[in-house]
Motif scaffolding. Structure first.
Motif, PDB file in Angstrom:
ATOM      1  N   ILE A  61       0.843  -1.204   0.000  1.00 55.30           N
ATOM      2  CA  ILE A  61       0.000   0.000   0.000  1.00 55.30           C
ATOM      3  C   ILE A  61       0.877   1.253   0.000  1.00 55.30           C
ATOM      4  N   TRP A  62       1.893   1.262   0.868  1.00 55.04           N
ATOM      5  CA  TRP A  62       2.812   2.408   0.892  1.00 55.04           C
ATOM      6  C   TRP A  62       3.461   2.586  -0.482  1.00 55.04           C
ATOM      7  N   ASN A  63       3.916   1.488  -1.096  1.00 54.20           N
ATOM      8  CA  ASN A  63       4.604   1.572  -2.373  1.00 54.20           C
ATOM      9  C   ASN A  63       3.678   2.047  -3.494  1.00 54.20           C
ATOM     10  N   ARG A  64       2.425   1.610  -3.475  1.00 56.26           N
ATOM     11  CA  ARG A  64       1.473   2.086  -4.499  1.00 56.26           C
ATOM     12  C   ARG A  64       1.245   3.581  -4.372  1.00 56.26           C
ATOM     13  N   GLN A  65       1.246   4.074  -3.143  1.00 57.12           N
ATOM     14  CA  GLN A  65       1.043   5.507  -2.928  1.00 57.12           C
ATOM     15  C   GLN A  65       2.256   6.325  -3.355  1.00 57.12           C
ATOM     16  N   THR A  66       3.450   5.775  -3.172  1.00 58.59           N
ATOM     17  CA  THR A  66       4.671   6.531  -3.479  1.00 58.59           C
ATOM     18  C   THR A  66       5.236   6.227  -4.868  1.00 58.59           C
ATOM     19  N   CYS A 181       8.482   7.907   4.944  1.00 56.06           N
ATOM     20  CA  CYS A 181       7.111   7.973   5.473  1.00 56.06           C
ATOM     21  C   CYS A 181       6.458   6.604   5.645  1.00 56.06           C
TER      22      CYS A 181
END
Length: 190
Positions: A61-66, A181
């Protein structure tokens, strides 16, 4: 069941031979350490598998956002620069480093050390063996790694060129400069 280690010091499997060995034995989770020993990994139980999945989901999820890199599951074997062929429970490689690999390198066992790994110690894992695996990652260029050890209610944090930091659970882990983050909140494990 614990991992089975086969000493192959006189066999010297090439990277291609190890890759083919894994391909013709898809039901076995195989790794190879920097000393050339073949490691047959046992399957994990439901609790460890669920925790592993949660970590991959959070990282994904973090990687998809960044959009900063690529996330990998424990089914991915990385051909480490020090000679080992290892499969972390969760891994991340920066986009620039991933895109520097050829398509063939990406499709086989990528010849790269992840920038970040998570190893979750399952009930049957030897602590000294998983710590040696973390050191192998560091020796191959790992930037940040977390060894989550529910049995001792602690996390070992591995950073390039720094001593290992041990913190107690529950903990809130930071991706620091490697994963900007990204935070992972760990409650106490049963």
């Amino acid at each position: 069941m614990t991992a089975i280690i086969l000493k192959l010091d006189t066999v010297n499997l090439s990277h291609e031979q190890f890759y083919r060995l894994c391909q013709v034995n898809p039901d076995w989770q195989l790794e190879r350490n920097a000393q050339g020993e073949l490691i047959v990994m046992p399957p994990v139980g439901g609790v460890s598998g669920n925790r592993e999945a949660d970590f991959i989901i959070d990282l994904g999820i973090w990687n998809r956002q960044t959009g900063l890199g690529k996330v990998f599951s424990s089914s991915t074997i990385f051909r480490l620069p020090n000679g080992g062929d290892r499969s972390p429970d969760a891994a991340w490689v920066s986009l620039a480093r991933w895109e520097a690999l050829s398509r063939e390198e990406q499709e086989k066992f990528p010849p790269i050390c992840p920038d970040f790994v998570i190893e979750l110690r399952s009930r049957t894992d030897s602590l000294t063996e998983i710590q040696a695996k973390m050191q192998e990652y560091l020796n191959s260029g790992l930037q940040l790694g977390w060894l989550i050890n529910p049995q001792q209610q602690q996390v070992e944090i591995y950073r390039l060129n720094q001593p290992v930091e041990i913190i107690e659970l529950p903990a809130n882990l930071s991706g620091e400069d490697v994963l900007p983050c990204f935070n992972l909140s760990l409650d106490c494990f049963e």
